[in-house]
Design an enzyme around this catalytic site. Structure first.
Site, PDB file in Angstrom:
ATOM      1  N   HIS A 202       0.728  -1.354  -0.062  1.00 59.43           N
ATOM      2  CA  HIS A 202      -0.166   0.055  -0.150  1.00 59.43           C
ATOM      3  C   HIS A 202       0.853   1.399   0.091  1.00 59.43           C
ATOM      4  O   HIS A 202       1.998   1.365   0.774  1.00 59.43           O
ATOM      5  CB  HIS A 202      -0.947   0.057   1.184  1.00 59.43           C
TER       6      HIS A 202
ATOM      7  N   ASP B 115     -14.767   3.685   8.332  1.00 59.85           N
ATOM      8  CA  ASP B 115     -13.738   4.467   7.775  1.00 59.85           C
ATOM      9  C   ASP B 115     -14.008   5.545   6.687  1.00 59.85           C
ATOM     10  O   ASP B 115     -13.578   6.804   6.695  1.00 59.85           O
ATOM     11  CB  ASP B 115     -12.495   3.731   7.307  1.00 59.85           C
TER      12      ASP B 115
ATOM     13  N   ARG C 209     -13.581  13.707   8.399  1.00 60.75           N
ATOM     14  CA  ARG C 209     -12.053  14.324   8.959  1.00 60.75           C
ATOM     15  C   ARG C 209     -11.846  15.322   7.815  1.00 60.75           C
ATOM     16  O   ARG C 209     -11.083  16.517   8.138  1.00 60.75           O
ATOM     17  CB  ARG C 209     -11.165  13.176   9.119  1.00 60.75           C
TER      18      ARG C 209
ATOM     19  N   SER D  81      -6.929   4.368  10.090  1.00 67.15           N
ATOM     20  CA  SER D  81      -7.684   4.399   8.816  1.00 67.15           C
ATOM     21  C   SER D  81      -7.143   3.533   7.967  1.00 67.15           C
ATOM     22  O   SER D  81      -7.677   2.624   7.252  1.00 67.15           O
ATOM     23  CB  SER D  81      -7.844   5.504   8.278  1.00 67.15           C
TER      24      SER D  81
ATOM     25  N   LYS E  70      -8.361  -0.804   6.882  1.00 65.43           N
ATOM     26  CA  LYS E  70      -8.680  -1.327   5.521  1.00 65.43           C
ATOM     27  C   LYS E  70      -7.682  -2.304   5.011  1.00 65.43           C
ATOM     28  O   LYS E  70      -8.020  -3.325   4.359  1.00 65.43           O
ATOM     29  CB  LYS E  70      -8.374   0.060   4.352  1.00 65.43           C
TER      30      LYS E  70
HETATM   31  N1  URA Z   1      -5.100   7.566   3.826  1.00 67.04           N
HETATM   32  C1  URA Z   1      -5.913   6.870   4.595  1.00 67.04           C
HETATM   33  O1  URA Z   1      -6.365   5.706   3.996  1.00 67.04           O
HETATM   34  N2  URA Z   1      -6.427   7.328   5.550  1.00 67.04           N
HETATM   35  C2  URA Z   1      -5.931   8.364   6.243  1.00 67.04           C
HETATM   36  O2  URA Z   1      -6.377   8.757   7.180  1.00 67.04           O
HETATM   37  C3  URA Z   1      -5.007   9.061   5.391  1.00 67.04           C
HETATM   38  C4  URA Z   1      -4.653   8.624   4.108  1.00 67.04           C
END
Ligand code: URA
Length: 433
Positions: free
Chosen positions: A82, A161, A168, A183, A187
């Protein structure tokens, strides 16, 4: 339990219990806790922070807010890579096929680009016919048979999220290590891989501008991943200049293909080797970095990695001939050189401005609903440390007319040119294991 008491507890520096975190997050997803209370709690978290236990509990709460991908039917070692997002970051397109050629399984769900950062899904869609909407059944079949699939989310993954991130974004509460870590990790955990490599971008073109903060974020993510039984490693990489030369969807796919043919730009090729090597070591496929690099080189030189990309494209409905014939990609109408107004050494390329320039041409989207133009973008002709003569191209804009003038100025101003010799940027800033 009153939500206002939970907000007050965090406001005054208290530690939230698992039950309190559940009360807010579960209530928010179900629509029982309003935006304004969650916003207040998020702001209190930004000021007071979260301890390790709270971070893990928040991650778990978000993970369990939706479905999880079960990769247990796939034989072999499933890995995920990622990136926290950068400019010119086409790494997944090169790494996936190489690792598949090395015997690993990459079942990857990617995202779209927003703002100045690109997204792997948009890049894949620049390949004629290539689909990122693949059924779960076909996704698993492809991973089993080819070893690599990169698609959009098939399941309702981490809805908490999705809702929290949107909130946010508009309440000035993105920038909190605990919130970012939970976050990203929720995922990644929901996507099912047992080995997770996170490329944490640091610098002008990344959302983490500061190396110490990025290091702290990485430590947190590694701790969360490992404490939940997923081997997690973070690599901190420089995002002060675009990665490779190409920025923009089809241009980046072509650069990834060139890299799989052994002809990629030096910085991008180095990063691909570094990240692949890390995953080969993490999974035990190779015992030493030297062996991993020999294996990667072999898979590039014997064409197996490129063949994996061909197969991936074909399985996802795309035309695999693009790998050998770039004229099959949509081309921009015009290529405009951005000419240097002075001679000297390139000291700095503001990655953010290059990313914004590409977005102005139509390569990215300002709002989620915007369409992207897959053919446009920017190709860097000079990188940090290079010498440029007056009147020589710094970069080329591939344009269909939209935003050309604005993008030209952005790109020109993104370069700082000095008289003294400048060293190349260091690409890898650290590894957190
Ligand atoms: N990428 C994400 O998936 N979440 C965040 O909070 C910041 C960047």
């Amino acid at each position: 339990m009153r939500v206002v008491d939970i907000i007050l507890k965090k406001r005054y520096g208290g530690t939230l219990t698992k039950e309190e975190i559940h009360e807010v997050i579960d209530g928010y997803v179900k629509g029982n806790v309003p935006d304004y209370q969650v916003s207040a709690l998020l702001m209190a978290i930004c000021f007071q922070g979260l301890n390790d236990e709270e971070k893990v509990n928040l991650t778990m709460e978000m993970l369990h807010s939706g479905e999880q991908v079960d990769l247990s039917s796939i034989d072999g070692i499933c890995v995920d890579k990622h990136s926290t997002g950068g400019v010119g970051d086409k790494t997944s397109l090169a790494i996936g096929p190489i690792l598949a050629a090395c015997g690993l399984k990459i079942a990857k769900m990617s995202g779209r680009g927003l703002g100045h950062t690109g997204g792997t899904l948009d890049k894949l869609e620049s390949i004629p016919g290539c689909s990122i909407n693949v059924s779960s059944e076909d996704f698993f079949k492809q991973v089993k048979e080819v070893g690599v699939a990169i698609i959009g989310q098939t399941k309702n993954i981490t809805p908490a999220d999705k809702k929290l991130y949107a909130l946010r974004d508009v309440t000035g509460t993105v920038d909190s290590i605990g919130l970012i870590a939970s976050s990203i990790m929720s995922k990644k955990l929901a996507s099912g891989a047992h080995f997770i490599l996170i490329d944490v971008k640091v610098g002008d073109g990344a959302f983490m501008k500061d190396e110490d903060q990025a290091r702290q974020l990485s430590k947190t993510m590694v701790k969360i991943g490992n404490s939940l039984g997923r081997k997690t490693v973070c690599v901190l990489t420089n995002m002060n200049e675009p990665l490779g030369n190409a920025v923009g969807n089809s241009l980046e796919v072509i650069e990834a293909i060139e890299t799989l043919k052994g002809r990629g730009p030096k910085d991008f090729t180095n990063l691909v080797y570094d990240l692949c090597s890390k995953l080969l070591l993490m999974t035990g496929v190779c015992k030493a970095d030297k062996d991993a690099r020999i294996l990667i080189k072999e898979k590039i030189e014997n064409g197996e990695a490129l063949e994996k990309l061909r197969q991936m494209i074909k399985y996802q409905g795309g035309n695999p001939d693009v790998v050998d014939d770039y004229s099959l990609f949509k081309k921009a109408k015009e290529v405009v050189p951005v000419l240097s107004e002075k001679a000297g050494y390139i000291k700095f390329e503001e990655a953010l401005q290059i990313g914004v320039g590409a977005m102005m041409l139509g390569a990215g989207r300002e709002n989620k609903e915007d369409d992207v133009d897959h053919s446009v973008g920017i190709v860097m002709n000079k990188k940090v440390g290079d010498y440029v003569k007056k009147g020589e191209p710094l970069a080329y804009l591939h344009t269909n007319g939209k935003g050309t003038k604005e993008a030209y100025d952005k790109v020109l101003n993104a370069f700082e040119i000095v008289d003294e010799v400048v060293e190349e940027n260091k690409l890898i800033l650290g590894v957190i294991e």
